[in-house]
Design an enzyme around this catalytic site. Sequence first.
Site, PDB file in Angstrom:
ATOM      1  N   HIS A 105       0.843  -1.206   0.000  1.00 30.06           N
ATOM      2  CA  HIS A 105       0.000   0.000   0.000  1.00 30.06           C
ATOM      3  C   HIS A 105       0.868   1.241   0.000  1.00 30.06           C
ATOM      4  O   HIS A 105       2.090   1.183   0.216  1.00 30.06           O
ATOM      5  CB  HIS A 105      -0.990   0.000   1.175  1.00 30.06           C
ATOM      6  CG  HIS A 105      -0.381   0.083   2.536  1.00 30.06           C
ATOM      7  ND1 HIS A 105       0.246   1.204   3.027  1.00 30.06           N
ATOM      8  CD2 HIS A 105      -0.324  -0.834   3.547  1.00 30.06           C
ATOM      9  CE1 HIS A 105       0.654   0.993   4.261  1.00 30.06           C
ATOM     10  NE2 HIS A 105       0.341  -0.251   4.602  1.00 30.06           N
ATOM     11  N   CYS A 133       3.145  -4.390   6.760  1.00 29.16           N
ATOM     12  CA  CYS A 133       2.843  -4.223   5.335  1.00 29.16           C
ATOM     13  C   CYS A 133       4.071  -3.712   4.581  1.00 29.16           C
ATOM     14  O   CYS A 133       5.075  -3.329   5.176  1.00 29.16           O
ATOM     15  CB  CYS A 133       1.683  -3.251   5.156  1.00 29.16           C
ATOM     16  SG  CYS A 133       0.090  -3.923   5.700  1.00 29.16           S
TER      17      CYS A 133
END
Length: 270
Positions: A105, A133
């Site tokens: 992301h 992430c």
Amino acid sequence: MKTKKLINYLLIFAILISSLMFTLPASAATGEYHIKVNRLTNTVTVYKRQADGSFKPVKAMLCSSGGNLTPLGTYRTTVKYRWRQLLYNVWGQYSTRIVGQILFHSIPYYRLNAGTLMKGQFEKLGSTASHGCVRLSAADTKWIYDNCSLGTKVTIYESKNPGPLGKPEPTPYPTYTGFDPTDTWSPGRPIIKTDPVITLPKKITLSAKDTSYDLLKGVKAVSYDGKDITDDIEIEDDIDIETPGNYTVTYSVTDKYGHTAAKSTTAVIE
């Protein structure tokens, strides 16, 4: 007896449905790309399938992993999100799920708005900074979102070698606007009136015996949004390669927004 048969049928039906739910698309086995994440050097390398079935590295990206919070292994992407809410009520653009709660992301935004980027987190790209992430610039995470189909193989590993294409230079952020500096598409994004940056060696040493010199060696030009525009450099010099001495070499470059920069250095003929 009928009840037992009914239960058996239901079990078989449940197994079939389950297998359909978790089966990757047929294209996954022959996906166009293979993405490798080096969580130690915080570098992503994208490999593209060639006609003979081999994979060639075609793109390197700077990322921020979560170190040990980013799980090692090989996975296949499963879901994409145009905007996705992240931990602590912040948001990410162009997210792609790798495994579990681990996503590709963008750098987080304070709100669901492309003009609310967390600048301090953007400046950490290339170092460990996430909660697991794989954070990327807006341009890079959008590239994965747009080009890599679901089922794309992702390998997360560790190595001191950043990868075959090396570790990209970080994108400069000279003036904070609220937008990711690689985001060239979001409405409302201002045009920054910042000149390109030219990096030169302090001195260029040449030999009168070698006429095949390269005045671009060690030279780089970058526009304010981090684009490498070295190929657009124009060079002016008064070098006489057969005559020893000091000469001035001037480099100038203009980016796509019309911003120009110029810088000089000295070439020494020995």
